[in-house]
Scaffold this motif. Sequence first.
Motif, PDB file in Angstrom:
ATOM      1  N   GLU A  46      62.385  -2.917  91.409  1.00  0.00           N
ATOM      2  CA  GLU A  46      61.457  -3.517  92.358  1.00  0.00           C
ATOM      3  C   GLU A  46      60.150  -3.814  91.628  1.00  0.00           C
ATOM      4  O   GLU A  46      59.653  -2.997  90.856  1.00  0.00           O
ATOM      5  CB  GLU A  46      61.191  -2.573  93.524  1.00  0.00           C
ATOM      6  CG  GLU A  46      60.330  -3.233  94.589  1.00  0.00           C
ATOM      7  CD  GLU A  46      60.203  -2.390  95.835  1.00  0.00           C
ATOM      8  OE1 GLU A  46      60.753  -2.799  96.871  1.00  0.00           O
ATOM      9  OE2 GLU A  46      59.557  -1.336  95.768  1.00  0.00           O
ATOM     10  N   ARG A  47      59.625  -5.017  91.863  1.00  0.00           N
ATOM     11  CA  ARG A  47      58.360  -5.425  91.269  1.00  0.00           C
ATOM     12  C   ARG A  47      57.348  -5.693  92.360  1.00  0.00           C
ATOM     13  O   ARG A  47      57.682  -6.192  93.429  1.00  0.00           O
ATOM     14  CB  ARG A  47      58.512  -6.719  90.464  1.00  0.00           C
ATOM     15  CG  ARG A  47      59.094  -6.542  89.108  1.00  0.00           C
ATOM     16  CD  ARG A  47      59.037  -7.849  88.342  1.00  0.00           C
ATOM     17  NE  ARG A  47      59.496  -7.639  86.975  1.00  0.00           N
ATOM     18  CZ  ARG A  47      59.629  -8.599  86.086  1.00  0.00           C
ATOM     19  NH1 ARG A  47      59.350  -9.845  86.411  1.00  0.00           N
ATOM     20  NH2 ARG A  47      60.036  -8.333  84.872  1.00  0.00           N
ATOM     21  N   ILE A  48      56.115  -5.393  92.027  1.00  0.00           N
ATOM     22  CA  ILE A  48      55.004  -5.799  92.878  1.00  0.00           C
ATOM     23  C   ILE A  48      54.386  -7.007  92.194  1.00  0.00           C
ATOM     24  O   ILE A  48      53.917  -6.919  91.053  1.00  0.00           O
ATOM     25  CB  ILE A  48      53.958  -4.680  93.025  1.00  0.00           C
ATOM     26  CG1 ILE A  48      54.594  -3.440  93.664  1.00  0.00           C
ATOM     27  CG2 ILE A  48      52.766  -5.177  93.843  1.00  0.00           C
ATOM     28  CD1 ILE A  48      53.691  -2.230  93.664  1.00  0.00           C
ATOM     29  N   TRP A  49      54.435  -8.134  92.869  1.00  0.00           N
ATOM     30  CA  TRP A  49      53.851  -9.377  92.355  1.00  0.00           C
ATOM     31  C   TRP A  49      52.428  -9.474  92.877  1.00  0.00           C
ATOM     32  O   TRP A  49      52.182  -9.243  94.053  1.00  0.00           O
ATOM     33  CB  TRP A  49      54.681 -10.579  92.812  1.00  0.00           C
ATOM     34  CG  TRP A  49      56.055 -10.564  92.237  1.00  0.00           C
ATOM     35  CD1 TRP A  49      57.180 -10.048  92.814  1.00  0.00           C
ATOM     36  CD2 TRP A  49      56.445 -11.051  90.965  1.00  0.00           C
ATOM     37  NE1 TRP A  49      58.245 -10.194  91.971  1.00  0.00           N
ATOM     38  CE2 TRP A  49      57.820 -10.816  90.823  1.00  0.00           C
ATOM     39  CE3 TRP A  49      55.762 -11.672  89.916  1.00  0.00           C
ATOM     40  CZ2 TRP A  49      58.536 -11.173  89.689  1.00  0.00           C
ATOM     41  CZ3 TRP A  49      56.476 -12.039  88.791  1.00  0.00           C
ATOM     42  CH2 TRP A  49      57.840 -11.790  88.684  1.00  0.00           C
ATOM     43  N   LEU A  50      51.510  -9.833  91.999  1.00  0.00           N
ATOM     44  CA  LEU A  50      50.090  -9.877  92.339  1.00  0.00           C
ATOM     45  C   LEU A  50      49.509 -11.236  91.997  1.00  0.00           C
ATOM     46  O   LEU A  50      49.842 -11.814  90.959  1.00  0.00           O
ATOM     47  CB  LEU A  50      49.329  -8.814  91.534  1.00  0.00           C
ATOM     48  CG  LEU A  50      49.893  -7.395  91.576  1.00  0.00           C
ATOM     49  CD1 LEU A  50      49.343  -6.570  90.433  1.00  0.00           C
ATOM     50  CD2 LEU A  50      49.569  -6.769  92.903  1.00  0.00           C
ATOM     51  N   LEU A  51      48.620 -11.719  92.836  1.00  0.00           N
ATOM     52  CA  LEU A  51      47.879 -12.936  92.524  1.00  0.00           C
ATOM     53  C   LEU A  51      46.511 -12.505  92.010  1.00  0.00           C
ATOM     54  O   LEU A  51      45.613 -12.181  92.782  1.00  0.00           O
ATOM     55  CB  LEU A  51      47.746 -13.836  93.754  1.00  0.00           C
ATOM     56  CG  LEU A  51      49.048 -14.445  94.251  1.00  0.00           C
ATOM     57  CD1 LEU A  51      48.801 -15.291  95.492  1.00  0.00           C
ATOM     58  CD2 LEU A  51      49.717 -15.270  93.172  1.00  0.00           C
ATOM     59  N   GLY A  56      50.558 -11.786  88.205  1.00  0.00           N
ATOM     60  CA  GLY A  56      50.798 -10.502  87.567  1.00  0.00           C
ATOM     61  C   GLY A  56      51.910  -9.751  88.254  1.00  0.00           C
ATOM     62  O   GLY A  56      52.291 -10.063  89.389  1.00  0.00           O
ATOM     63  N   TRP A  57      52.458  -8.747  87.567  1.00  0.00           N
ATOM     64  CA  TRP A  57      53.476  -7.899  88.167  1.00  0.00           C
ATOM     65  C   TRP A  57      53.489  -6.540  87.494  1.00  0.00           C
ATOM     66  O   TRP A  57      53.020  -6.378  86.376  1.00  0.00           O
ATOM     67  CB  TRP A  57      54.868  -8.531  88.098  1.00  0.00           C
ATOM     68  CG  TRP A  57      55.419  -8.715  86.716  1.00  0.00           C
ATOM     69  CD1 TRP A  57      56.143  -7.821  85.975  1.00  0.00           C
ATOM     70  CD2 TRP A  57      55.287  -9.870  85.896  1.00  0.00           C
ATOM     71  NE1 TRP A  57      56.461  -8.346  84.757  1.00  0.00           N
ATOM     72  CE2 TRP A  57      55.952  -9.608  84.682  1.00  0.00           C
ATOM     73  CE3 TRP A  57      54.672 -11.096  86.058  1.00  0.00           C
ATOM     74  CZ2 TRP A  57      56.019 -10.533  83.648  1.00  0.00           C
ATOM     75  CZ3 TRP A  57      54.737 -12.016  85.029  1.00  0.00           C
ATOM     76  CH2 TRP A  57      55.409 -11.723  83.844  1.00  0.00           C
ATOM     77  N   ARG A  58      54.038  -5.583  88.216  1.00  0.00           N
ATOM     78  CA  ARG A  58      54.243  -4.240  87.672  1.00  0.00           C
ATOM     79  C   ARG A  58      55.432  -3.629  88.402  1.00  0.00           C
ATOM     80  O   ARG A  58      55.766  -4.039  89.512  1.00  0.00           O
ATOM     81  CB  ARG A  58      52.987  -3.396  87.799  1.00  0.00           C
ATOM     82  CG  ARG A  58      52.585  -3.048  89.197  1.00  0.00           C
ATOM     83  CD  ARG A  58      51.364  -2.106  89.217  1.00  0.00           C
ATOM     84  NE  ARG A  58      51.109  -1.648  90.543  1.00  0.00           N
ATOM     85  CZ  ARG A  58      50.216  -2.178  91.368  1.00  0.00           C
ATOM     86  NH1 ARG A  58      49.478  -3.196  90.984  1.00  0.00           N
ATOM     87  NH2 ARG A  58      50.064  -1.689  92.580  1.00  0.00           N
ATOM     88  N   ASP A  59      56.072  -2.656  87.740  1.00  0.00           N
ATOM     89  CA  ASP A  59      57.182  -1.963  88.385  1.00  0.00           C
ATOM     90  C   ASP A  59      56.915  -0.465  88.397  1.00  0.00           C
ATOM     91  O   ASP A  59      55.887   0.000  87.888  1.00  0.00           O
ATOM     92  CB  ASP A  59      58.530  -2.318  87.737  1.00  0.00           C
ATOM     93  CG  ASP A  59      58.690  -1.801  86.313  1.00  0.00           C
ATOM     94  OD1 ASP A  59      57.982  -0.854  85.923  1.00  0.00           O
ATOM     95  OD2 ASP A  59      59.534  -2.348  85.589  1.00  0.00           O
ATOM     96  N   ASP A  60      57.846   0.303  88.968  1.00  0.00           N
ATOM     97  CA  ASP A  60      57.638   1.741  89.117  1.00  0.00           C
ATOM     98  C   ASP A  60      57.743   2.512  87.804  1.00  0.00           C
ATOM     99  O   ASP A  60      57.441   3.692  87.751  1.00  0.00           O
ATOM    100  CB  ASP A  60      58.602   2.309  90.162  1.00  0.00           C
ATOM    101  CG  ASP A  60      60.060   2.093  89.808  1.00  0.00           C
ATOM    102  OD1 ASP A  60      60.357   1.404  88.823  1.00  0.00           O
ATOM    103  OD2 ASP A  60      60.917   2.607  90.555  1.00  0.00           O
ATOM    104  N   LYS A  61      58.158   1.890  86.727  1.00  0.00           N
ATOM    105  CA  LYS A  61      58.221   2.527  85.411  1.00  0.00           C
ATOM    106  C   LYS A  61      56.944   2.277  84.604  1.00  0.00           C
ATOM    107  O   LYS A  61      56.857   2.629  83.443  1.00  0.00           O
ATOM    108  CB  LYS A  61      59.423   2.003  84.615  1.00  0.00           C
ATOM    109  CG  LYS A  61      60.749   2.448  85.156  1.00  0.00           C
ATOM    110  CD  LYS A  61      61.004   3.878  84.780  1.00  0.00           C
ATOM    111  CE  LYS A  61      62.433   4.227  85.135  1.00  0.00           C
ATOM    112  NZ  LYS A  61      62.697   5.629  84.999  1.00  0.00           N
ATOM    113  N   GLY A  62      55.971   1.612  85.229  1.00  0.00           N
ATOM    114  CA  GLY A  62      54.713   1.343  84.551  1.00  0.00           C
ATOM    115  C   GLY A  62      54.703   0.069  83.719  1.00  0.00           C
ATOM    116  O   GLY A  62      53.694  -0.267  83.112  1.00  0.00           O
ATOM    117  N   ARG A  63      55.846  -0.633  83.693  1.00  0.00           N
ATOM    118  CA  ARG A  63      55.866  -1.908  82.971  1.00  0.00           C
ATOM    119  C   ARG A  63      55.106  -2.933  83.784  1.00  0.00           C
ATOM    120  O   ARG A  63      55.154  -2.920  85.013  1.00  0.00           O
ATOM    121  CB  ARG A  63      57.299  -2.361  82.731  1.00  0.00           C
ATOM    122  CG  ARG A  63      58.034  -1.488  81.734  1.00  0.00           C
ATOM    123  CD  ARG A  63      59.432  -1.986  81.530  1.00  0.00           C
ATOM    124  NE  ARG A  63      60.193  -1.690  82.739  1.00  0.00           N
ATOM    125  CZ  ARG A  63      61.429  -1.239  82.759  1.00  0.00           C
ATOM    126  NH1 ARG A  63      62.078  -1.064  81.624  1.00  0.00           N
ATOM    127  NH2 ARG A  63      62.039  -0.999  83.887  1.00  0.00           N
TER     128      ARG A  63
END
Length: 189
Positions: free
Chosen positions: A16-21, A27-34
């Motif tokens: 799962e990714r969190i997409w950010l504007l 931008g994006w980040r996932d639960d593994k810190g990537r």
Amino acid sequence: MGELQHRVRNAIVDRERIWLLEPDALGWRDDKGRQGRMPYADIASLQLIDYASFDGRIYQCAVQRRSGSGVKIRSHSYVSLGRFEDRLATYAPFIRELAGRVADANPEAEFIAGSTGLWIVWTVVGLLAIVMLGFFFASFGAGGPSVNGTIMVVVILLVGGPIIWRQLKYGKAKSFDPRAVPPELIGDA
């Protein structure tokens, strides 16, 4: 961080990714810190498609960089085999704002609705359906259709017919205005 976010897991093999504007980038980040970023000025195209699923229509935005690499952002999040969660409430405003920011940062970016490749596939499916209907009607001269054949034709006409027609009518690739994204392209109709 951006004002709009969209959280989604595209498929079983994805996290799962969190997409950010962000102010200057997707931008994006996932639960593994990537995490990662794609500057709006580096985005060459946004392609919006939709397709049928058991949960209704799923919408997808393919974001392509000038370098050729890209990402896909979907409206529905993978939960488990055959189950997706509808996240249109965040997808539609997110994609609408993303399109505007890309247009501002890169006036040469392409904004494409539909897919000619998928349209060709649906054209072939439509032609196969017509051939099957031809065989069905030809069977009347050879003693009539079987019960299974009749059921198959009814299913093709009632279920497949409208889906095929919709894809043939609206599915071919065309440009759209990124500052006025048509609601039907992002599930906001």
